[in-house]
Design a protein around this motif. Structure first.
Motif, mmCIF file in Angstrom:
data_model
loop_
_atom_site.group_PDB
_atom_site.id
_atom_site.type_symbol
_atom_site.label_atom_id
_atom_site.label_comp_id
_atom_site.label_asym_id
_atom_site.label_seq_id
_atom_site.Cartn_x
_atom_site.Cartn_y
_atom_site.Cartn_z
ATOM 1 N N THR A 1 -43.540 68.409 -22.985
ATOM 2 C CA THR A 1 -42.411 69.088 -23.620
ATOM 3 C C THR A 1 -42.385 70.546 -23.185
ATOM 4 N N GLY A 2 -41.318 71.246 -23.562
ATOM 5 C CA GLY A 2 -41.075 72.584 -23.027
ATOM 6 C C GLY A 2 -41.680 73.733 -23.799
ATOM 7 N N SER A 3 -42.681 73.488 -24.615
ATOM 8 C CA SER A 3 -43.297 74.592 -25.361
ATOM 9 C C SER A 3 -44.567 75.043 -24.663
ATOM 10 N N MET A 4 -44.697 76.355 -24.466
ATOM 11 C CA MET A 4 -45.922 76.869 -23.848
ATOM 12 C C MET A 4 -47.008 77.093 -24.896
ATOM 13 N N LEU A 5 -46.599 77.344 -26.100
ATOM 14 C CA LEU A 5 -47.543 77.509 -27.212
ATOM 15 C C LEU A 5 -46.926 76.843 -28.436
ATOM 16 N N GLY A 6 -47.701 76.085 -29.178
ATOM 17 C CA GLY A 6 -47.213 75.552 -30.433
ATOM 18 C C GLY A 6 -46.367 74.301 -30.307
ATOM 19 N N SER B 1 -65.469 86.710 -29.356
ATOM 20 C CA SER B 1 -64.888 87.902 -29.974
ATOM 21 C C SER B 1 -63.558 88.219 -29.295
ATOM 22 N N ILE B 2 -62.809 89.146 -29.857
ATOM 23 C CA ILE B 2 -61.536 89.562 -29.254
ATOM 24 C C ILE B 2 -61.804 90.716 -28.295
ATOM 25 N N GLU B 3 -61.558 90.487 -27.029
ATOM 26 C CA GLU B 3 -61.723 91.528 -26.019
ATOM 27 C C GLU B 3 -60.490 92.425 -25.956
ATOM 28 N N VAL B 4 -59.326 91.791 -26.070
ATOM 29 C CA VAL B 4 -58.082 92.550 -26.018
ATOM 30 C C VAL B 4 -57.018 91.813 -26.831
ATOM 31 N N LYS B 5 -56.164 92.582 -27.487
ATOM 32 C CA LYS B 5 -55.043 91.968 -28.191
ATOM 33 C C LYS B 5 -53.813 92.852 -28.024
ATOM 34 N N GLY B 6 -52.670 92.229 -28.009
ATOM 35 C CA GLY B 6 -51.430 92.960 -27.823
ATOM 36 C C GLY B 6 -50.399 92.070 -27.162
ATOM 37 N N ASN B 7 -49.279 92.640 -26.801
ATOM 38 C CA ASN B 7 -48.204 91.857 -26.201
ATOM 39 C C ASN B 7 -48.562 91.476 -24.776
ATOM 40 N N ASP B 8 -48.593 90.164 -24.528
ATOM 41 C CA ASP B 8 -48.863 89.660 -23.192
ATOM 42 C C ASP B 8 -47.539 89.578 -22.444
ATOM 43 N N LYS B 9 -47.439 90.303 -21.346
ATOM 44 C CA LYS B 9 -46.158 90.417 -20.648
ATOM 45 C C LYS B 9 -45.752 89.140 -19.915
ATOM 46 N N VAL B 10 -46.704 88.252 -19.687
ATOM 47 C CA VAL B 10 -46.373 86.959 -19.093
ATOM 48 C C VAL B 10 -46.012 85.950 -20.168
ATOM 49 N N MET B 11 -46.789 85.903 -21.234
ATOM 50 C CA MET B 11 -46.554 84.940 -22.309
ATOM 51 C C MET B 11 -45.412 85.356 -23.239
ATOM 52 N N GLY C 1 -52.192 73.996 -23.320
ATOM 53 C CA GLY C 1 -51.812 73.631 -21.967
ATOM 54 C C GLY C 1 -50.333 73.320 -21.838
ATOM 55 N N TRP C 2 -49.812 73.491 -20.641
ATOM 56 C CA TRP C 2 -48.423 73.199 -20.330
ATOM 57 C C TRP C 2 -48.070 71.783 -20.773
ATOM 58 N N GLY C 3 -46.986 71.659 -21.494
ATOM 59 C CA GLY C 3 -46.516 70.343 -21.897
ATOM 60 C C GLY C 3 -46.926 69.908 -23.281
ATOM 61 N N GLY C 4 -47.979 70.567 -23.863
ATOM 62 C CA GLY C 4 -48.306 70.253 -25.248
ATOM 63 C C GLY C 4 -49.755 70.041 -25.621
ATOM 64 N N SER C 5 -50.642 69.857 -24.646
ATOM 65 C CA SER C 5 -52.046 69.606 -25.002
ATOM 66 C C SER C 5 -52.689 70.853 -25.581
#
Length: 377
Positions: A357-362, A293-303, A333-337
Motif C-alpha cells: 500500500t501507499g503509506s510510508m509510515l503507519g 537512545s535518540i541520537e537526533v530528532k526533528g523534521n526529516d526532510k526526506v520523510m 518498510g515500503w508497502g506496509g511491513s
C-alpha cells in the motif's frame, strides 16, 4: 492473565488476543491483505503467531508460517542489530570517523563524518549525484564507489535526511571493511543461523520457493502524488532510482545484496530476532542503552515529518504504530511491513505482507493489529 493458547487455521494465539485474530482473519477475507503474517513475542514465547492467505496473485499458493517476503526498509532494523554486535565487540566505534574504517570514504571533505552521523541519517549522502537505474543496485562496487567519491548533499549534521536506499550500501561496505564479510553473510553467521530464523539479505536460489510474490495496491504510489511531499529531497532519495515491484519479484533482485531494500523474512522470524535482541545477553546493557537512545530528532526532510533516529538507525518512538511506549525501537518498510520492540511492555511485534500500500509510515493494517494487541493486554 489468561495464557490459554488457541490453535486456528492461521496459527496460534493466546485466548486474550481473540480480537487480534478476528481482525487478521477479516483482513484476509476482505482482501485488505492477500497474504500476511503477524507475530507478537515476549520472553522467547510467541503470544500471537498468525499467517495466512496466498503467496501469489492467482491465489493458488497458500501462505504458510514458513513463507517469507521482501520487507524492504523493515530490514534496516535487522542491519542495526548487526551493527550493535560490532559495537559491543569493540570493532566499531560510533564516535570514530567512517574513514578510519573505510579510507576511500574520506574523499571530498568527508574525512570527519562520524559513524553515528552516517547511521542516524545526518551525513548528507541520502542519494547518489549520478543518475542511477535499478540494475545498478546489482553492482555493489559501483554503488559504493560513487558514494565514497561524491561530495555530501548538505553539510553533515546540519539536516536530517533519511538515506532510504544509499544507507544499505554505506553500512554494508562499513561492515565489509571491518569483518571481511558482506552484511548478508554477517547476518547469516551471527543472527539467522544461530537463532534458526528465516532472514536473509541476498537470498539463495534454493530459498526462493518460500518467497511470496509482491503485488501493488491501487493506492501504492499515493505517497508520491501529494504535491507538498514531492521536492528535490524525495526525488533524490526515493526516485534515483525508483523501485518497481516487478523488479523485486525477480531472481536477480532476491539473490543480490541490497541491504536497504531486499531483506527477506517473515513476522515470526523477525519477532524472534527482536525478542532475542532485547531479552537475551546478545549485547551488553550499556551497548543496548546507547544504540536505542535518540541520537537526533526533528523534521526529516526526506520523510516530511518529525523523526527520531538512534545512533545505529533504529526509528525510536514510532507513534501509535510502535505501540504505547516512547522507548519502542524498530523500523517500517515500503508497502506496509514493520517490526519493533516495546521495552516497557516487553513485546516484540511484527507484521509482513505481499500487498503493498501507499503509506510510508503507519500502514492502516499494521496499525489496527497493533492497536488491538495493546487493547488485549
Amino acid at each position: 492473565m489468561n495464557a490459554m493458547e488457541i490453535s486456528s487455521e492461521y496459527g496460534i494465539y493466546e485466548k486474550r488476543f481473540e480480537k487480534v485474530f478476528e481482525q487478521f482473519r477479516e483482513n484476509l477475507e476482505t482482501n485488505i491483505d492477500i497474504g500476511a503474517s503477524f507475530t507478537v513475542y515476549s520472553n522467547n514465547k510467541a503470544l500471537i503467531n498468525l499467517a495466512g492467505g496466498y503467496k501469489n496473485k492467482d491465489k493458488t499458493e497458500p501462505w504458510s508460517l514458513d513463507t517469507t517476503v521482501c520487507i524492504h526498509s523493515t530490514g534496516k532494523g535487522v542491519v542495526a542489530m548487526c551493527l550493535a554486535l560490532l559495537i559491543d565487540r569493540g570493532l566499531l566505534n560510533l564516535d570514530e570517523a567512517v574513514a578510519n574504517y573505510w579510507p576511500e570514504f574520506g574523499s571530498k571533505s568527508k574525512e570527519n563524518i562520524s559513524v553515528k552521523t552516517l547511521l542516524s541519517h545526518q551525513a548528507g549522502l541520502f542519494a547518489w549525484k549520478e543518475k542511477m537505474i535499478e540494475e545498478d543496485f546489482l553492482n555493489w562496487d559501483y554503488c559504493v564507489e560513487l558514494l565514497a567519491n561524491q561530495e555530501t548533499l548538505h553539510e553533515p549534521n546540519s539536516e536530517i535526511c533519511y538515506h532510504a536506499k544509499s544507507i544499505g550500501f554505506l553500512v554494508g561496505e562499513l561492515v565489509k571493511r571491518i569483518t571481511g564479510n558482506s552484511i548478508g553473510q554477517f547476518l547469516k553467521d551471527e543472527l539467522a543461523d544461530p537463532l534458526n530464523v528465516a532472514c536473509t539479505i541476498g537470498t539463495p536460489a534454493d530459498k526462493h520457493v518460500d518467497i511470496a510474490e509482491l503485488m501493488n495496491s491501487k493506492n501504492l504510489n499515493d505517497a508520491f502524488k501529494e504535491p507538498n511531499n514531492i521536492d528535490e529531497y524525495v526525488m533524490k532519495a526515493f526516485l534515483n532510482p525508483g523501485n518497481r515491484t516487478r523488479t523485486a519479484n525477480t531472481a536477480e533482485f532476491r539473490e543480490a545484496e541490497i541491504p536497504a531494500l531486499n531483506c527477506h523474512s517473515n513476522s515470526s522470524s523477525l519477532a524472534k530476532l527482536y525478542d532475542h535482541f532485547f531479552n537475551s545477553k546478545f549485547i551488553s546493557k550499556s551497548t543496548f542503552k546507547k544504540i536505542t537512545s535518540i541520537e537526533v530528532k526533528g523534521n526529516d526532510k526526506v520523510m516530511k515529518r518529525p523523526m527520531q533516529w538512534s545512533p545505529v538507525g533504529f526509528s525510536i518512538g514510532g507513534g501509535k504504530l510502535f505501540g504505547e511506549s516512547s522507548h519502542s525501537f524498530g523500523h517500517t518498510g515500503w508497502g506496509g511491513s514493520m517490526a519493533f520492540t516495546d521495552p516497557d511492555n516487553n513485546l516484540s511485534v511484527e507484521y509482513v505482507m505481499n500487498l503493498l500500500t501507499g503509506s510510508m509510515l503507519g500502514d492502516h493494517r499494521a496499525m489496527k493489529l497493533v492497536e488491538l494487541t495493546y487493547e488485549c493486554l
